[in-house]
Design a protein around this motif. Sequence first.
Motif, PDB file in Angstrom:
ATOM      1  N   ASP A 167       0.995  -1.233   0.115  1.00  0.00           N
ATOM      2  CA  ASP A 167       0.012   0.111  -0.202  1.00  0.00           C
ATOM      3  C   ASP A 167       1.005   1.383  -0.035  1.00  0.00           C
ATOM      4  O   ASP A 167       1.737   1.577   0.878  1.00  0.00           O
ATOM      5  CB  ASP A 167      -0.894  -0.019   1.195  1.00  0.00           C
ATOM      6  CG  ASP A 167      -1.846   1.073   1.524  1.00  0.00           C
ATOM      7  OD1 ASP A 167      -1.711   2.053   0.451  1.00  0.00           O
ATOM      8  OD2 ASP A 167      -2.294   1.420   2.436  1.00  0.00           O
ATOM      9  N   PRO A 168       0.888   2.007  -1.076  1.00  0.00           N
ATOM     10  CA  PRO A 168       1.679   3.313  -1.121  1.00  0.00           C
ATOM     11  C   PRO A 168       1.333   4.153   0.231  1.00  0.00           C
ATOM     12  O   PRO A 168       2.622   4.721   0.616  1.00  0.00           O
ATOM     13  CB  PRO A 168       1.140   4.056  -2.395  1.00  0.00           C
ATOM     14  CG  PRO A 168       0.618   2.937  -3.061  1.00  0.00           C
ATOM     15  CD  PRO A 168       0.003   2.030  -1.971  1.00  0.00           C
ATOM     16  N   ASP A 169       0.306   4.225   0.846  1.00  0.00           N
ATOM     17  CA  ASP A 169       0.248   5.133   1.883  1.00  0.00           C
ATOM     18  C   ASP A 169       1.156   4.560   3.104  1.00  0.00           C
ATOM     19  O   ASP A 169       1.671   5.097   3.901  1.00  0.00           O
ATOM     20  CB  ASP A 169      -1.279   5.477   2.199  1.00  0.00           C
ATOM     21  CG  ASP A 169      -2.066   6.149   1.281  1.00  0.00           C
ATOM     22  OD1 ASP A 169      -1.324   6.941   0.775  1.00  0.00           O
ATOM     23  OD2 ASP A 169      -3.174   6.038   1.262  1.00  0.00           O
ATOM     24  N   ALA A 170       1.036   3.276   3.208  1.00  0.00           N
ATOM     25  CA  ALA A 170       1.802   2.368   4.415  1.00  0.00           C
ATOM     26  C   ALA A 170       3.060   2.767   3.981  1.00  0.00           C
ATOM     27  O   ALA A 170       3.905   2.860   5.025  1.00  0.00           O
ATOM     28  CB  ALA A 170       1.208   0.954   4.303  1.00  0.00           C
TER      29      ALA A 170
ATOM     30  N   LEU B  54       8.364   5.253   5.801  1.00  0.00           N
ATOM     31  CA  LEU B  54       9.655   6.297   5.470  1.00  0.00           C
ATOM     32  C   LEU B  54       9.785   7.354   6.376  1.00  0.00           C
ATOM     33  O   LEU B  54      10.813   7.934   6.333  1.00  0.00           O
ATOM     34  CB  LEU B  54       9.505   6.681   4.171  1.00  0.00           C
ATOM     35  CG  LEU B  54       9.553   5.619   3.052  1.00  0.00           C
ATOM     36  CD1 LEU B  54       9.404   6.119   1.683  1.00  0.00           C
ATOM     37  CD2 LEU B  54      10.863   4.934   3.192  1.00  0.00           C
ATOM     38  N   ALA B  55       8.740   7.424   7.387  1.00  0.00           N
ATOM     39  CA  ALA B  55       8.902   8.561   8.440  1.00  0.00           C
ATOM     40  C   ALA B  55       9.947   8.131   9.416  1.00  0.00           C
ATOM     41  O   ALA B  55      10.586   8.950  10.258  1.00  0.00           O
ATOM     42  CB  ALA B  55       7.725   8.860   9.136  1.00  0.00           C
TER      43      ALA B  55
ATOM     44  N   VAL C 182      14.807  -1.352   6.701  1.00  0.00           N
ATOM     45  CA  VAL C 182      14.840  -2.595   5.623  1.00  0.00           C
ATOM     46  C   VAL C 182      14.247  -3.686   6.250  1.00  0.00           C
ATOM     47  O   VAL C 182      13.525  -4.441   5.363  1.00  0.00           O
ATOM     48  CB  VAL C 182      16.311  -2.712   5.119  1.00  0.00           C
ATOM     49  CG1 VAL C 182      16.511  -3.797   4.327  1.00  0.00           C
ATOM     50  CG2 VAL C 182      16.878  -1.529   4.737  1.00  0.00           C
ATOM     51  N   ALA C 183      14.613  -4.055   7.535  1.00  0.00           N
ATOM     52  CA  ALA C 183      14.146  -5.328   7.953  1.00  0.00           C
ATOM     53  C   ALA C 183      12.382  -5.565   8.050  1.00  0.00           C
ATOM     54  O   ALA C 183      11.833  -6.470   7.672  1.00  0.00           O
ATOM     55  CB  ALA C 183      14.750  -5.751   9.293  1.00  0.00           C
ATOM     56  N   ARG C 184      11.819  -4.217   8.454  1.00  0.00           N
ATOM     57  CA  ARG C 184      10.310  -4.226   8.588  1.00  0.00           C
ATOM     58  C   ARG C 184       9.861  -4.200   7.170  1.00  0.00           C
ATOM     59  O   ARG C 184       8.962  -4.949   6.994  1.00  0.00           O
ATOM     60  CB  ARG C 184      10.173  -2.565   9.021  1.00  0.00           C
ATOM     61  CG  ARG C 184       8.796  -2.232   9.039  1.00  0.00           C
ATOM     62  CD  ARG C 184       8.476  -0.924   9.558  1.00  0.00           C
ATOM     63  NE  ARG C 184       7.255  -0.457   9.294  1.00  0.00           N
ATOM     64  CZ  ARG C 184       6.775   0.648   9.674  1.00  0.00           C
ATOM     65  NH1 ARG C 184       7.823   1.641  10.441  1.00  0.00           N
ATOM     66  NH2 ARG C 184       5.541   1.228   9.636  1.00  0.00           N
ATOM     67  N   PHE C 185      10.509  -3.589   6.169  1.00  0.00           N
ATOM     68  CA  PHE C 185      10.084  -3.699   4.801  1.00  0.00           C
ATOM     69  C   PHE C 185      10.011  -5.382   4.323  1.00  0.00           C
ATOM     70  O   PHE C 185       9.021  -5.677   3.729  1.00  0.00           O
ATOM     71  CB  PHE C 185      10.697  -2.880   3.563  1.00  0.00           C
ATOM     72  CG  PHE C 185      10.334  -1.478   3.758  1.00  0.00           C
ATOM     73  CD1 PHE C 185       9.042  -1.070   3.757  1.00  0.00           C
ATOM     74  CD2 PHE C 185      11.344  -0.413   3.744  1.00  0.00           C
ATOM     75  CE1 PHE C 185       8.751   0.292   3.711  1.00  0.00           C
ATOM     76  CE2 PHE C 185      11.064   0.847   3.682  1.00  0.00           C
ATOM     77  CZ  PHE C 185       9.715   1.136   3.676  1.00  0.00           C
ATOM     78  N   LEU C 186      11.025  -6.134   4.725  1.00  0.00           N
ATOM     79  CA  LEU C 186      11.124  -7.400   4.138  1.00  0.00           C
ATOM     80  C   LEU C 186       9.860  -8.372   5.112  1.00  0.00           C
ATOM     81  O   LEU C 186       9.260  -8.994   4.326  1.00  0.00           O
ATOM     82  CB  LEU C 186      12.487  -7.750   4.608  1.00  0.00           C
ATOM     83  CG  LEU C 186      13.594  -7.363   3.713  1.00  0.00           C
ATOM     84  CD1 LEU C 186      14.907  -7.955   3.829  1.00  0.00           C
ATOM     85  CD2 LEU C 186      13.464  -7.396   2.311  1.00  0.00           C
TER      86      LEU C 186
END
Length: 199
Positions: A68-71, A76-77, A85-89
């Motif tokens: 989701d682009p909003d998420a 990114l804040a 990075v780990a969170r995105f993965l």
Amino acid sequence: MRRNDERRTALADAAIDVLAAEGARGLTFRAVDARAGVPAGTASNYFANRDALLAAAGTRVFTRLAPDPDAVERALAAPRDQALVARFLREIVDRATADRAGHLALLELRLESTRKPELGASFTATMSAALRENIAFHLDAGLPGDRAAVELLYAAMTGLIVEHLTLPEFFPRETVDRLVDLLVDRVARVPGRGRGLSG
């Protein structure tokens, strides 16, 4: 026109569900119609042939599995560090787990693309574009790690997700999370610094 687009999307979703449940051999117009709950012959009115149906499923599955682009914007804040990075993965694993059918269909499409050169070429182009977008996002966001690091993360995450979704007792979620931390710690480093997550 919108109704036609909605019906086409619903049929592509049904094709994804059939691929996940029955494999590529089970993907027929009749099976897609039945899965979508529409009259027989509907899918063949929207897609010229089975290859077109496969291509539509391939396009749709990436939409279903996309973040989701909003998420992403909210995430990114946070500091642009290894923890992010780990969170995105982990969120990639979350999406794959939440839409297990979508990811299993993606695996079926990979296999089918080895047997159909045109599908293989199309799928390779789609995957290449997705990887380029991932690399650009990572670098533009100022996340730790270079282009090679993103490629390594991509390759490793592909394997981790396959193992987790197909053999969850062999690679349960806690194992995946532990390996994500190790992977980020060893691959996504800020130049000139030592280990981040465990250091």
